[in-house]
Motif scaffolding. Structure first.
Motif, mmCIF file in Angstrom:
data_model
loop_
_atom_site.group_PDB
_atom_site.id
_atom_site.type_symbol
_atom_site.label_atom_id
_atom_site.label_comp_id
_atom_site.label_asym_id
_atom_site.label_seq_id
_atom_site.Cartn_x
_atom_site.Cartn_y
_atom_site.Cartn_z
ATOM 1 N N ASP A 167 0.834 -1.201 0.000
ATOM 2 C CA ASP A 167 0.000 0.000 0.000
ATOM 3 C C ASP A 167 0.875 1.260 0.000
ATOM 4 O O ASP A 167 2.089 1.193 -0.213
ATOM 5 C CB ASP A 167 -1.004 -0.018 1.154
ATOM 6 C CG ASP A 167 -0.326 -0.028 2.520
ATOM 7 O OD1 ASP A 167 0.885 0.283 2.601
ATOM 8 O OD2 ASP A 167 -1.006 -0.342 3.518
ATOM 9 N N GLU A 168 0.240 2.405 0.279
ATOM 10 C CA GLU A 168 0.961 3.681 0.205
ATOM 11 C C GLU A 168 2.140 3.778 1.165
ATOM 12 O O GLU A 168 3.030 4.599 0.987
ATOM 13 C CB GLU A 168 0.003 4.854 0.493
ATOM 14 C CG GLU A 168 -1.044 5.071 -0.587
ATOM 15 C CD GLU A 168 -2.353 4.373 -0.262
ATOM 16 O OE1 GLU A 168 -2.314 3.310 0.402
ATOM 17 O OE2 GLU A 168 -3.410 4.864 -0.659
ATOM 18 N N GLY A 169 2.148 2.943 2.207
ATOM 19 C CA GLY A 169 3.243 2.967 3.169
ATOM 20 C C GLY A 169 4.579 2.544 2.576
ATOM 21 O O GLY A 169 5.628 2.750 3.183
ATOM 22 N N TYR A 170 4.547 1.962 1.375
ATOM 23 C CA TYR A 170 5.776 1.452 0.760
ATOM 24 C C TYR A 170 6.206 2.277 -0.445
ATOM 25 O O TYR A 170 7.075 1.875 -1.201
ATOM 26 C CB TYR A 170 5.579 -0.013 0.367
ATOM 27 C CG TYR A 170 5.224 -0.869 1.553
ATOM 28 C CD1 TYR A 170 6.198 -1.318 2.428
ATOM 29 C CD2 TYR A 170 3.894 -1.174 1.836
ATOM 30 C CE1 TYR A 170 5.866 -2.065 3.547
ATOM 31 C CE2 TYR A 170 3.553 -1.922 2.943
ATOM 32 C CZ TYR A 170 4.541 -2.363 3.799
ATOM 33 O OH TYR A 170 4.211 -3.103 4.909
ATOM 34 N N ILE A 171 5.574 3.432 -0.640
ATOM 35 C CA ILE A 171 5.974 4.308 -1.747
ATOM 36 C C ILE A 171 7.317 4.950 -1.394
ATOM 37 O O ILE A 171 7.509 5.433 -0.294
ATOM 38 C CB ILE A 171 4.920 5.397 -1.996
ATOM 39 C CG1 ILE A 171 3.657 4.753 -2.587
ATOM 40 C CG2 ILE A 171 5.451 6.473 -2.932
ATOM 41 C CD1 ILE A 171 2.501 5.713 -2.757
ATOM 42 N N GLY A 172 8.233 4.932 -2.333
ATOM 43 C CA GLY A 172 9.544 5.545 -2.116
ATOM 44 C C GLY A 172 10.550 5.001 -3.102
ATOM 45 O O GLY A 172 10.665 3.793 -3.271
ATOM 46 N N GLU A 173 11.253 5.898 -3.778
ATOM 47 C CA GLU A 173 12.212 5.479 -4.802
ATOM 48 C C GLU A 173 13.314 4.592 -4.242
ATOM 49 O O GLU A 173 13.725 3.630 -4.874
ATOM 50 C CB GLU A 173 12.826 6.716 -5.472
ATOM 51 C CG GLU A 173 11.899 7.436 -6.416
ATOM 52 C CD GLU A 173 11.543 6.610 -7.652
ATOM 53 O OE1 GLU A 173 12.347 5.748 -8.054
ATOM 54 O OE2 GLU A 173 10.462 6.824 -8.212
ATOM 55 N N THR B 155 2.957 -0.318 -5.916
ATOM 56 C CA THR B 155 2.158 0.369 -4.902
ATOM 57 C C THR B 155 1.195 1.317 -5.606
ATOM 58 O O THR B 155 1.467 1.764 -6.722
ATOM 59 C CB THR B 155 3.048 1.186 -3.944
ATOM 60 O OG1 THR B 155 3.878 2.054 -4.714
ATOM 61 C CG2 THR B 155 3.901 0.283 -3.095
ATOM 62 N N PRO B 156 0.066 1.639 -4.989
ATOM 63 C CA PRO B 156 -0.847 2.622 -5.586
ATOM 64 C C PRO B 156 -0.115 3.951 -5.798
ATOM 65 O O PRO B 156 0.754 4.308 -5.010
ATOM 66 C CB PRO B 156 -1.937 2.784 -4.525
ATOM 67 C CG PRO B 156 -1.834 1.587 -3.660
ATOM 68 C CD PRO B 156 -0.404 1.152 -3.706
ATOM 69 N N TYR B 157 -0.448 4.644 -6.844
ATOM 70 C CA TYR B 157 0.124 5.946 -7.188
ATOM 71 C C TYR B 157 1.583 5.849 -7.615
ATOM 72 O O TYR B 157 2.221 6.848 -7.811
ATOM 73 C CB TYR B 157 -0.008 6.958 -6.026
ATOM 74 C CG TYR B 157 -1.387 6.955 -5.418
ATOM 75 C CD1 TYR B 157 -2.500 7.274 -6.173
ATOM 76 C CD2 TYR B 157 -1.554 6.607 -4.083
ATOM 77 C CE1 TYR B 157 -3.772 7.249 -5.616
ATOM 78 C CE2 TYR B 157 -2.820 6.583 -3.528
ATOM 79 C CZ TYR B 157 -3.927 6.907 -4.296
ATOM 80 O OH TYR B 157 -5.170 6.868 -3.746
ATOM 81 N N ARG B 158 2.094 4.637 -7.728
ATOM 82 C CA ARG B 158 3.477 4.469 -8.192
ATOM 83 C C ARG B 158 3.661 5.077 -9.587
ATOM 84 O O ARG B 158 4.698 5.604 -9.908
ATOM 85 C CB ARG B 158 3.810 2.967 -8.219
ATOM 86 C CG ARG B 158 5.142 2.585 -8.831
ATOM 87 C CD ARG B 158 6.309 2.962 -7.984
ATOM 88 N NE ARG B 158 7.537 2.491 -8.572
ATOM 89 C CZ ARG B 158 8.715 3.023 -8.344
ATOM 90 N NH1 ARG B 158 8.824 4.028 -7.547
ATOM 91 N NH2 ARG B 158 9.800 2.557 -8.904
ATOM 92 N N LYS B 159 2.600 5.006 -10.416
ATOM 93 C CA LYS B 159 2.706 5.513 -11.792
ATOM 94 C C LYS B 159 3.024 7.005 -11.834
ATOM 95 O O LYS B 159 3.505 7.530 -12.828
ATOM 96 C CB LYS B 159 1.410 5.227 -12.555
ATOM 97 C CG LYS B 159 0.182 5.864 -11.937
ATOM 98 C CD LYS B 159 -1.072 5.393 -12.637
ATOM 99 C CE LYS B 159 -2.304 6.001 -11.958
ATOM 100 N NZ LYS B 159 -3.533 5.466 -12.495
ATOM 101 N N ASN B 160 2.716 7.713 -10.747
ATOM 102 C CA ASN B 160 2.976 9.150 -10.705
ATOM 103 C C ASN B 160 4.416 9.484 -10.322
ATOM 104 O O ASN B 160 4.805 10.635 -10.344
ATOM 105 C CB ASN B 160 2.042 9.841 -9.707
ATOM 106 C CG ASN B 160 0.590 9.680 -10.129
ATOM 107 O OD1 ASN B 160 0.304 9.617 -11.307
ATOM 108 N ND2 ASN B 160 -0.300 9.613 -9.161
ATOM 109 N N MET B 161 5.177 8.428 -9.935
ATOM 110 C CA MET B 161 6.534 8.700 -9.494
ATOM 111 C C MET B 161 7.494 8.747 -10.664
ATOM 112 O O MET B 161 7.275 8.134 -11.705
ATOM 113 C CB MET B 161 6.963 7.630 -8.482
ATOM 114 C CG MET B 161 6.086 7.636 -7.236
ATOM 115 S SD MET B 161 6.568 6.386 -6.089
ATOM 116 C CE MET B 161 8.167 6.970 -5.626
#
Length: 196
Positions: A165-171, A186-192
């Motif tokens: 989930d969003e808790g794992y977003i990070g380059e 992760t969700p919203y990964r496409k925006n990174m």
């Protein structure tokens, strides 16, 4: 060997397999309170403190059973799910006064339910079929992404896709796992930056 040769093992009135069966039953029933479980179903005639001591003594064999079950599950071509779970030790109103596990537990924030709690956080890796492949218990304040890499690398899933989930977003986390051959979605990964 430490388990089978423990002191007074031959004198127990309730065999180990009954203790393990009760722990599995409690888990299957989804009862988190051992007091409630004991009140409803009993603990083979043991007091709760004795049952807890016996259960702790069986942690080694319980881990062996879990590892054996993991080895029998075909996880090839599957994805793995990682997530964390708050493990509060008291009601939020007592967060600042709680003394149990002082120095080991601390106050963390549950962003899903939007509340602060005192206790621990469980970080879990689970197959899509619901098998627990690995876990780490930390202080409540530890961020999900901080434990994710260690959890995944210690589990070593055969599949290369991991959902979080969003808790794992990070380059940094995504790049570190990519080096080891894992793709973390992760969700919203496409925006990174650099993501497809």
């Amino acid at each position: 060997s430490r388990l089978t040769h423990r002191r007074n093992a031959s004198l127990v009135k309730v065999p180990d397999y009954e203790i393990i069966a009760l722990l599995v039953w409690q888990s299957e029933e989804g009862i988190s309170s051992q007091r409630r479980f004991a009140r409803c179903w009993g603990l083979c005639g043991l007091s709760r403190s004795r049952f807890n001591r016996r259960a702790r003594a069986l942690l080694g064999i319980t881990a062996q059973i879990v590892n054996d079950l993991k080895s029998r599950v075909d996880l090839s071509d599957q994805y793995m799910i990682i997530d964390s779970l708050p493990m509060p030790l008291c009601q939020p109103i007592r967060n600042r006064r709680a003394k149990v596990f002082e120095g080991t537990a601390n106050i963390g924030y549950n962003s899903t339910k939007k509340f602060y709690y005192y206790g621990f956080k469980g970080h879990f890796a689970v197959s899509k079929d619901g098998y627990v492949l690995g876990y780490v218990i930390t202080k409540a304040s530890i961020h999900d992404a901080k434990e994710a890499e260690e959890l995944i690398l210690s589990t070593r899933p055969e599949g290369h896709f991991i959902l979080g989930d969003e808790g794992y977003i990070g380059e940094r986390l995504h790049d570190a796992l990519k080096i080891d051959g894992y793709i973390l979605w992760t969700p919203y990964r496409k925006n990174m930056k650099g993501a497809k």
